[in-house]
Write a protein that holds these residues in place. Sequence first.
Motif, PDB file in Angstrom:
ATOM      1  N   ASN A 247       5.099   2.194   2.790  1.00  0.00           N
ATOM      2  CA  ASN A 247       3.883   1.946   2.011  1.00  0.00           C
ATOM      3  C   ASN A 247       3.610   3.133   1.099  1.00  0.00           C
TER       4      ASN A 247
ATOM      5  N   GLY B  52      -4.342   5.632  -2.908  1.00  0.00           N
ATOM      6  CA  GLY B  52      -4.942   4.344  -3.248  1.00  0.00           C
ATOM      7  C   GLY B  52      -6.411   4.471  -3.613  1.00  0.00           C
TER       8      GLY B  52
ATOM      9  N   HIS C  18      -5.515  -1.129   3.945  1.00  0.00           N
ATOM     10  CA  HIS C  18      -6.501  -0.076   3.709  1.00  0.00           C
ATOM     11  C   HIS C  18      -5.875   1.051   2.883  1.00  0.00           C
ATOM     12  N   PRO C  19      -6.479   1.397   1.764  1.00  0.00           N
ATOM     13  CA  PRO C  19      -5.885   2.421   0.883  1.00  0.00           C
ATOM     14  C   PRO C  19      -5.786   3.784   1.563  1.00  0.00           C
ATOM     15  N   ASN C  20      -4.722   4.511   1.232  1.00  0.00           N
ATOM     16  CA  ASN C  20      -4.637   5.916   1.619  1.00  0.00           C
ATOM     17  C   ASN C  20      -5.313   6.746   0.528  1.00  0.00           C
TER      18      ASN C  20
ATOM     19  N   GLU D 125       2.131  -4.459   0.975  1.00  0.00           N
ATOM     20  CA  GLU D 125       2.807  -3.953  -0.223  1.00  0.00           C
ATOM     21  C   GLU D 125       4.063  -4.745  -0.568  1.00  0.00           C
TER      22      GLU D 125
ATOM     23  N   ILE E 172     -12.670  -1.555   3.473  1.00  0.00           N
ATOM     24  CA  ILE E 172     -12.132  -0.710   2.398  1.00  0.00           C
ATOM     25  C   ILE E 172     -13.254   0.138   1.811  1.00  0.00           C
TER      26      ILE E 172
ATOM     27  N   THR F 251      -1.198   2.400   0.635  1.00  0.00           N
ATOM     28  CA  THR F 251      -2.022   1.976   1.769  1.00  0.00           C
ATOM     29  C   THR F 251      -1.516   2.603   3.055  1.00  0.00           C
TER      30      THR F 251
END
Length: 282
Positions: free
Chosen positions: A243, A256, A251-253, A192, A77, A246
């Motif tokens: 989602n 995020g 893993h964040p977009n 999520e 991350i 993420t």
Amino acid sequence: MKQVQTVIVQFLVAMTIGCLGWYSVSPLIPIEAAPPSTPRPSQPPQQTKPVSPQPVIEPQPEALRNKHRIVVVGDSITQSGGQYGGYVWLLQRYLNFLYPQQPLELISSGVSGNTSALLSERFKQDVLDQKPDLITINIGVNDVLQSFQTPTPARPNIPNPQEYRQNLTAMVELATAKGIPVLLLSPTIIYENLSSRENQRIAEYIAVMREVALQYRCQFIDLNVPFRHVIITYQRYGGQGQNLLTRDGIHPNIAGHQIIAYTILKGWGVPEPKIQSLKLND
């Protein structure tokens, strides 16, 4: 006697006539009127150049004062956080914009797959040897994921909250021994579906991190809370079909990473109106 008086009278008469004669024959000196004064052309009033207001240099928050290098350490991350649009990338640009007179260098030191144990092993070389003024630690997602695995001869040790506490404590002690402050960043979410077993277990690890922060008087920022709040609000109106924050549940977009960056800035004491107005053009 009469003769003397006569002479005196004659002398005075002569003197009088002489004076009158001189006055009468003296040339007249014309007295000319002074020429009219030519008025000076009126000068245009001098225009005063407007004084440009001096830019107001905002002081850095106390948490960032006298800090020049921050090492941001973690797992994948944080590794992705150093790339375009990631939270480390965002923090660097936001801080450059907010405090241009007080430059800060952020070094992303995230390694994919790191657990707290693996991070602890590389902590000296990858973090302390960089001579940071501040360290942020975001770790725990892989500890939780691997805690569900079954021990094997090849992997007899499965992560657990006790080992997580030991690893966090070791890293914090190494940093504080050198006088380097530490910011502990909690894990975000794992999938999520917020009622998943992974998200239930991650709460245990977040509680451990909070306790370590209290024990060593480190700053602690809970990243799980804003993720949960945004996802719960969205799912109430949009369901759980996709989602939101993420790419793959972990893993964040971009959204995020934005939440992570904003939450850290707020935790550092940057005024919220300034955070809300931040925009990037690149």
